[in-house]
Design an enzyme around this catalytic site. Sequence first.
Site, PDB file in Angstrom:
ATOM      1  N   ASP A 132      61.234  50.739  57.908  1.00 38.42           N
ATOM      2  CA  ASP A 132      59.890  50.683  58.476  1.00 38.42           C
ATOM      3  C   ASP A 132      60.005  50.062  59.868  1.00 38.42           C
ATOM      4  O   ASP A 132      60.641  49.015  60.025  1.00 38.42           O
ATOM      5  CB  ASP A 132      58.967  49.820  57.608  1.00 38.42           C
TER       6      ASP A 132
ATOM      7  N   ASP B 171      49.208  57.573  48.447  1.00 36.35           N
ATOM      8  CA  ASP B 171      49.241  56.108  48.523  1.00 36.35           C
ATOM      9  C   ASP B 171      48.111  55.608  47.620  1.00 36.35           C
ATOM     10  O   ASP B 171      46.943  55.897  47.878  1.00 36.35           O
ATOM     11  CB  ASP B 171      48.994  55.643  49.965  1.00 36.35           C
TER      12      ASP B 171
END
Length: 230
Positions: free
Chosen positions: A9, A128
Amino acid sequence: MMEVVPSIDISQGKAVKRIKGIKGSGLILGNPTKVAEEIYSLGYNFIHVVDLDAAEGTGNNEDKIKEIVKVGFNKIEVGGGIRSVEKANGLLSLGVTDVVVSSILFTDKVEFDKMSKLFGDRLFFSIDYCGGKTLIRGWKEKAKSVDETLSVIKDYDIKGVIFTYVCNEGTKKGIDDNISIYSVKVNKIKGYAGGISDVKDLLKLKDSKIDFAIVGMAFYSGNLKGVKNV
């Protein structure tokens, strides 16, 4: 066999690992290219990259992604802020193998339709979710239930679905107990991320017919470093 996929990330040019996506939480890992090179040196051929700044609309880290592409992985999937055909095309032209989208299905269906038609075979949709609800716009808003999202997505010709269990993302607190119920409803390639702690979690995901497991905190804290598949 289920593949284990380390994630990188990126925020403000640095590799990080947040807890539940909260800025400033978790780990700062440093230079994303160096992190990618270390992962590659351990024998991994597949990585998952998220551009957190693009996801939040505060910038992008395409220069870093371009460097990671040069490391030599067979597969690099990238997500974060991909809200247009142009953005997806730009990433694919850098050498990224697959792109991952989420919110766009709910915020700009016309654009999502275009993406699925143009490069469905290189497009993953990430659900998500937490508490049975799909979360959008940086996990700040609830959209449809996971079941409703699955029924919408099944009509699209895309490469696969990634289940991202936001409740436990970055915590190593364990996977979603309901994943097998969701997984059985998808007949495409299936990924999972969120809460993975150890090999037991990986084996549960394998039993739930998940094709690849994305690991972050459990990888960087050493629990699963070096585990490539189960």
